[in-house]
Motif scaffolding. Sequence first.
Motif, short mmCIF file in Angstrom:
data_model
loop_
_atom_site.label_atom_id
_atom_site.label_comp_id
_atom_site.label_asym_id
_atom_site.label_seq_id
_atom_site.Cartn_x
_atom_site.Cartn_y
_atom_site.Cartn_z
N ALA A 83 -18.16 -25.56 9.01
CA ALA A 83 -18.65 -26.07 7.73
C ALA A 83 -18.87 -27.57 7.79
O ALA A 83 -19.89 -28.09 7.29
N ALA A 84 -17.94 -28.29 8.40
CA ALA A 84 -18.09 -29.74 8.52
C ALA A 84 -19.28 -30.10 9.41
O ALA A 84 -20.04 -31.02 9.10
N GLN A 85 -19.45 -29.35 10.48
CA GLN A 85 -20.57 -29.63 11.37
C GLN A 85 -21.90 -29.33 10.69
O GLN A 85 -22.89 -30.04 10.90
N GLU A 86 -21.95 -28.30 9.87
CA GLU A 86 -23.19 -27.98 9.17
C GLU A 86 -23.60 -29.10 8.23
O GLU A 86 -24.79 -29.39 8.06
N LEU A 87 -22.61 -29.74 7.61
CA LEU A 87 -22.91 -30.92 6.78
C LEU A 87 -23.52 -32.02 7.63
O LEU A 87 -24.46 -32.71 7.21
N MET A 88 -22.98 -32.21 8.82
CA MET A 88 -23.51 -33.23 9.72
C MET A 88 -24.95 -32.93 10.12
O MET A 88 -25.74 -33.85 10.37
N TYR A 89 -25.31 -31.65 10.19
CA TYR A 89 -26.61 -31.24 10.70
C TYR A 89 -27.62 -30.98 9.59
O TYR A 89 -28.68 -30.40 9.83
N PHE A 104 -25.49 -36.77 9.29
CA PHE A 104 -24.45 -37.78 9.33
C PHE A 104 -24.43 -38.41 10.73
O PHE A 104 -23.67 -38.02 11.61
N GLY A 105 -25.30 -39.41 10.93
CA GLY A 105 -25.36 -40.09 12.21
C GLY A 105 -26.02 -39.29 13.31
O GLY A 105 -25.86 -39.61 14.49
N LEU A 106 -26.77 -38.26 12.97
CA LEU A 106 -27.40 -37.41 13.97
C LEU A 106 -28.84 -37.11 13.57
O LEU A 106 -29.12 -36.87 12.39
N GLY A 118 -29.04 -34.46 17.96
CA GLY A 118 -28.69 -35.49 18.93
C GLY A 118 -28.99 -36.88 18.45
O GLY A 118 -29.26 -37.12 17.26
N HIS A 119 -28.95 -37.82 19.38
CA HIS A 119 -29.23 -39.20 19.05
C HIS A 119 -29.46 -40.00 20.32
O HIS A 119 -28.85 -39.74 21.35
#
Length: 262
Positions: A83-89, A104-106, A118-119
Motif C-alpha cells: 500500500a505504501a509503495q503504491e502511494l509512491m508510484y 513520491f520522488g520517483l 525509477g529515477h
Amino acid sequence: MSYEQFIQQYIFQPLDMNHSYYMHNETIIPRRASGYAKTQQGYRQAEYLNMMIPYAAGSLGSTVEDLIRWDAALREERLLDAAAQELMYTPVQLNDGRTEPYGFGLRITEYKGHRLIGHGGGIHGFHTLLARFVDDQAMIAVLANAPEIAVEKITRKIARHLFDIPAVTHTPVTPGTALLDKAAGTYITEDGRSVEIGRDEDRLTLRGVIEDSLQPISETAYYASQDDEIEVHFANEQDGVFNALTLLIPIYRSFNATRKQG
C-alpha cells in the motif's frame, strides 16, 4: 537523529547494504569512484562539491550489488508494504487538475509496454539511472562517473536485450528546404522550457532539453542522430510553419511545446 544516521540504521544496515554510504568528502571509502568532467583538452577531475550541500538530494553513494538488495527489499515488502509503495508510484495531481508522471520522488513511466518506476541522478562528475520494471521483477542500474555518459540510452539497450525487444530502425528521407523552414524556430514547453530547432544548411538541430542534430523520417517526424529512439514530431501547420512539436524521450518523458511568437 541526522539524515545520515537514519538512512544507516533503518535502511542500509537492515538490508545488508554494506557498501552504501553518505559520501562525506573527507571519509576514506573503499573503492570510491572518482568523478570526471570532459573538456576540450580531455578529461579532468570533476569540480569539488561539498556533500553537505546536496544533502538528501544527492549525497549517497552505492554499488550495483547494493542497489539489487534495495530493489529486492521493496519487491519483498521488507521495507515498505504494498500500500505504501503504491502511494509512491501514483502520479501526482496538480492544482490545475493536470497529472504529472511523478510520485513520491520517483518517475512513473514505461518502456515498450513494461511499467517502469525509477529515477535518474546527476552530480559533479556522475550520471546515474535506476530503472525498476516492477511488473517484471527486474531492475537495471547504470552508474557512470562522467556526466555525459548516456545512462538512459544504456538502460534502454539493456532493457531491449532483457525483454527481447527489437532494435529501433528508421529509414531517413531527404528533406526539402521548405520542410526545414517550416520546423525551424523556438518552441516553449508546458513547463516553460525552451526547445530550439535550428537550421544548419540541409539539416535541423535540436537544443534545449537535449542537444543533437535531427534526421528526418517523414515530413513531420525526425529522430536524434546520436539516439534513434528520441523523436521530434511537428504538428499544427499554419501560414507555412509548424506551431507545435512533441519531443519523445523514452524512459524519461515527453514534452509538448508550442512555437514562440514574435
